[in-house]
Design a protein around this motif. Structure first.
Motif, PDB file in Angstrom:
ATOM      1  N   ASP A   1       8.010   9.969  10.585  1.00 59.49           N
ATOM      2  CA  ASP A   1       7.284   8.772  11.029  1.00 59.49           C
ATOM      3  C   ASP A   1       5.908   8.746  10.365  1.00 59.49           C
ATOM      4  O   ASP A   1       5.423   9.782   9.906  1.00 59.49           O
ATOM      5  CB  ASP A   1       7.062   8.835  12.551  1.00 59.49           C
ATOM      6  CG  ASP A   1       8.209   8.227  13.321  1.00 59.49           C
ATOM      7  OD1 ASP A   1       8.770   7.212  12.838  1.00 59.49           O
ATOM      8  OD2 ASP A   1       8.539   8.760  14.398  1.00 59.49           O
ATOM      9  N   PRO A   2       5.268   7.542  10.356  1.00 60.24           N
ATOM     10  CA  PRO A   2       3.899   7.497   9.826  1.00 60.24           C
ATOM     11  C   PRO A   2       3.011   8.527  10.528  1.00 60.24           C
ATOM     12  O   PRO A   2       3.052   8.667  11.753  1.00 60.24           O
ATOM     13  CB  PRO A   2       3.452   6.056  10.148  1.00 60.24           C
ATOM     14  CG  PRO A   2       4.739   5.279  10.122  1.00 60.24           C
ATOM     15  CD  PRO A   2       5.772   6.209  10.711  1.00 60.24           C
ATOM     16  N   GLY A   3       2.284   9.267   9.727  1.00 59.80           N
ATOM     17  CA  GLY A   3       1.368  10.279  10.274  1.00 59.80           C
ATOM     18  C   GLY A   3       1.992  11.664  10.371  1.00 59.80           C
ATOM     19  O   GLY A   3       1.276  12.667  10.481  1.00 59.80           O
TER      20      GLY A   3
ATOM     21  N   GLU B   1       5.910   9.293   1.067  1.00 61.15           N
ATOM     22  CA  GLU B   1       4.971   8.175   1.113  1.00 61.15           C
ATOM     23  C   GLU B   1       5.651   6.919   1.667  1.00 61.15           C
ATOM     24  O   GLU B   1       5.069   6.190   2.471  1.00 61.15           O
ATOM     25  CB  GLU B   1       4.490   7.904  -0.315  1.00 61.15           C
ATOM     26  CG  GLU B   1       2.992   7.751  -0.419  1.00 61.15           C
ATOM     27  CD  GLU B   1       2.559   7.805  -1.873  1.00 61.15           C
ATOM     28  OE1 GLU B   1       2.253   8.929  -2.324  1.00 61.15           O
ATOM     29  OE2 GLU B   1       2.545   6.770  -2.546  1.00 61.15           O
ATOM     30  N   LEU B   2       6.881   6.652   1.228  1.00 64.31           N
ATOM     31  CA  LEU B   2       7.609   5.474   1.728  1.00 64.31           C
ATOM     32  C   LEU B   2       7.779   5.551   3.241  1.00 64.31           C
ATOM     33  O   LEU B   2       7.776   4.531   3.934  1.00 64.31           O
ATOM     34  CB  LEU B   2       8.987   5.364   1.065  1.00 64.31           C
ATOM     35  CG  LEU B   2       9.022   4.871  -0.375  1.00 64.31           C
ATOM     36  CD1 LEU B   2      10.447   4.927  -0.916  1.00 64.31           C
ATOM     37  CD2 LEU B   2       8.481   3.452  -0.486  1.00 64.31           C
ATOM     38  N   ALA B   3       7.938   6.784   3.750  1.00 63.02           N
ATOM     39  CA  ALA B   3       8.109   6.962   5.198  1.00 63.02           C
ATOM     40  C   ALA B   3       6.766   6.918   5.934  1.00 63.02           C
ATOM     41  O   ALA B   3       6.735   6.931   7.157  1.00 63.02           O
ATOM     42  CB  ALA B   3       8.811   8.292   5.470  1.00 63.02           C
ATOM     43  N   GLY B   4       5.667   6.888   5.176  1.00 72.05           N
ATOM     44  CA  GLY B   4       4.339   6.883   5.803  1.00 72.05           C
ATOM     45  C   GLY B   4       3.874   8.283   6.173  1.00 72.05           C
ATOM     46  O   GLY B   4       2.866   8.462   6.847  1.00 72.05           O
ATOM     47  N   GLY B   5       4.626   9.297   5.740  1.00 73.56           N
ATOM     48  CA  GLY B   5       4.264  10.680   6.068  1.00 73.56           C
ATOM     49  C   GLY B   5       3.226  11.245   5.118  1.00 73.56           C
ATOM     50  O   GLY B   5       2.809  10.601   4.163  1.00 73.56           O
ATOM     51  N   GLN B   6       2.843  12.458   5.425  1.00 72.12           N
ATOM     52  CA  GLN B   6       1.824  13.155   4.657  1.00 72.12           C
ATOM     53  C   GLN B   6       2.445  14.419   4.092  1.00 72.12           C
ATOM     54  O   GLN B   6       3.040  15.196   4.843  1.00 72.12           O
ATOM     55  CB  GLN B   6       0.704  13.537   5.650  1.00 72.12           C
ATOM     56  CG  GLN B   6      -0.637  13.801   5.059  1.00 72.12           C
ATOM     57  CD  GLN B   6      -1.238  12.547   4.443  1.00 72.12           C
ATOM     58  OE1 GLN B   6      -1.148  11.465   5.010  1.00 72.12           O
ATOM     59  NE2 GLN B   6      -1.806  12.706   3.250  1.00 72.12           N
TER      60      GLN B   6
ATOM     61  N   ASP C   1       0.831  -1.212   0.000  1.00 70.58           N
ATOM     62  CA  ASP C   1       0.000   0.000   0.000  1.00 70.58           C
ATOM     63  C   ASP C   1       0.857   1.250   0.000  1.00 70.58           C
ATOM     64  O   ASP C   1       0.519   2.257  -0.586  1.00 70.58           O
ATOM     65  CB  ASP C   1      -0.889   0.028   1.252  1.00 70.58           C
ATOM     66  CG  ASP C   1      -2.029  -0.962   1.124  1.00 70.58           C
ATOM     67  OD1 ASP C   1      -2.358  -1.323  -0.027  1.00 70.58           O
ATOM     68  OD2 ASP C   1      -2.561  -1.384   2.169  1.00 70.58           O
ATOM     69  N   ARG C   2       1.988   1.146   0.679  1.00 70.06           N
ATOM     70  CA  ARG C   2       2.905   2.266   0.839  1.00 70.06           C
ATOM     71  C   ARG C   2       3.307   2.889  -0.507  1.00 70.06           C
ATOM     72  O   ARG C   2       3.604   4.061  -0.593  1.00 70.06           O
ATOM     73  CB  ARG C   2       4.122   1.695   1.572  1.00 70.06           C
ATOM     74  CG  ARG C   2       5.130   2.612   2.017  1.00 70.06           C
ATOM     75  CD  ARG C   2       6.267   1.891   2.762  1.00 70.06           C
ATOM     76  NE  ARG C   2       5.942   0.671   3.453  1.00 70.06           N
ATOM     77  CZ  ARG C   2       6.337  -0.536   3.020  1.00 70.06           C
ATOM     78  NH1 ARG C   2       7.015  -0.686   1.929  1.00 70.06           N
ATOM     79  NH2 ARG C   2       6.018  -1.594   3.720  1.00 70.06           N
TER      80      ARG C   2
END
Ligand code: PMP
Ligand code: GLN
Length: 389
Positions: free
Chosen positions: A111-113, A131-136, A8-9
């Motif tokens: 971090d994610p988020g 995106e790979l890091a889960g960031g926005q 998904d990442r």
């Protein structure tokens, strides 16, 4: 492959626009003013140094942070050019292009988020790395036709989740060079919100007219919260060598190095002494290349004017923008799709760099880091645009 296999990442990561457009240029035998790469080589002494390094057996893993003479040359260049000193032992990391320095920095600190504020249009690897890091990613618009930074929009972009700012100046694709007041506004907000700033300065030497690149890290209070990133690819016309670097405090560099070890481990051994020599001895070459590039910019701009199209002149980078509406188009993607068959040229639509695609819709980016005769031929071909599609 079952689509469920894909992580998904990276759902939204597809072939980059640059690879797609370069393939299209090859397939249609078009002049490639899409992907940004020069069609001439860097300084001859730099190329010879790389050949000598290969012949001399420099073909195994170099040190993880890069060979010391290269880190020393990067430090000397920063001190000489901007008065900004960095310790070659602890404050410099050699990377596999600026792309890896950006990815490793983002993966090390996001971090994610977490939210990362970046200038929109964004260079394509920013979105993927965040995106790979889960960031926005949170865009702050540089909107046409003048692509100025809106300080109020920047201030409003910060939230309690903001972890970092990603600044690119000179900016790809708009050619904007942030001025002192922009940098002061960024610095004030970064300190106020206590965030890290990642500065993509790959076009640091490609500035025109009276524009001057000023690293954000030179502003009071910024050196300790800034990661400066640059690349030999741009400065020395060697985009295929993939030698970049990051400069920051020892603590920040330790974290970025920790990630880099597991992305590529180390970066191209024989290119490192060559880039060190170019940094140490290449100032004159760089200045001449900059002036040549400014001439190429003016040549392409004159070509656009000759077909009745007023270009938006960049103050930095090797990209020029035009608004395609005077040519009867409303959409740059549609224009770029038709351009190879209409006149044998490939360009890049701005839209692909925007989340707010509407803002980029009428704009198209043209690379002018090409030889004089190549641009002359491109201008000749552009004449076909005068006739109805
Ligand atoms: N940042 C920007 C703004 C760029 O235009 C590029 C172009 N290649 C890069 C980073 C990547 O640099 P490198 O090829 O050194 O990875
Ligand atoms: N930076 C170059 C550009 O913007 C291309 C880099 C790439 O192909 N990833 O055109």
């Amino acid at each position: 492959m079952p689509s469920a296999w894909k992580a998904d990442r990276i759902r939204s990561a597809t072939t980059t626009i640059f690879a797609e457009m370069s393939a299209l240029a090859l397939a249609t035998q078009s002049i490639n003013l899409g992907q940004g790469f020069p069609d001439t080589d860097g300084p001859a002494f730099m190329l010879e140094e790389a050949c000598a390094a290969i012949a001399g057996g420099m073909n195994q893993y170099p040190p993880g942070r890069g060979i010391l003479p290269l880190r020393q040359a990067i430090a000397a260049h920063s001190r000489r050019t901007y008065g900004l000193g960095y310790d070659p032992e602890s404050e410099i990391l050699v990377t596999t292009g600026a792309t890896e320095a950006l990815a490793a920095s983002i993966l090390a600190f996001v971090d994610p988020g977490d939210e990362v504020i970046a200038l929109e249009p964004f260079y394509d690897s920013y979105a993927a790395s965040i995106e790979l890091a889960g960031g926005q990613r949170v865009g702050v618009g540089l909107f046409g036709p003048d692509f100025r930074l809106d300080h109020a929009e920047l201030a409003a972009a910060f939230t309690p989740r903001t972890k970092a700012l990603l600044i690119n100046s000179p900016h790809n694709p708009t050619g904007v060079v942030l001025d002192r007041s922009d940098l002061a506004a960024i610095a004030e907000l970064a300190v106020q919100h206590d965030v890290l700033v990642i500065c993509d300065e790959v076009y640091e030497h490609l500035t025109f007219d009276d524009a001057e690149h000023l690293p954000l890290a030179t502003l009071p209070g910024m050196r300790e919260r800034t990661v400066r990133i640059s690349s030999a690819g741009k400065t020395f016309s060697a985009t295929g060598w993939k030698i970049g670097w990051a400069l920051a405090t020892p603590e920040l560099i330790n974290e970025i190095t920790a990630v880099k070890q597991f992305l590529s481990y180390v970066s191209g051994a024989p290119f490192q002494p060559a880039v060190a020599r170019a940094l140490n001895e290449g100032d004159e070459w760089v200045e001449k290349a900059r002036l040549d590039l400014q001439d190429r910019r003016d040549q392409l701009a004159a070509g656009f004017r000759s077909i009745g199209l007023e270009p938006i002149l960049p103050r930095g980078s090797y990209f020029m923008t035009t608004d395609v509406r005077p040519l009867g188009y409303t959409d740059g993607v549609e224009f770029c799709r038709q351009l190879p068959t209409r006149c044998g040229i490939v360009a890049i639509p701005h839209q692909v760099f925007y989340d707010r695609t509407e803002a980029g819709r009428p704009y198209v980016r043209w690379a002018f880091c090409k030889q004089e005769q190549v641009l002359a031929e491109a201008i000749r071909r552009l004449d076909a645009l005068r006739k109805p599609a």
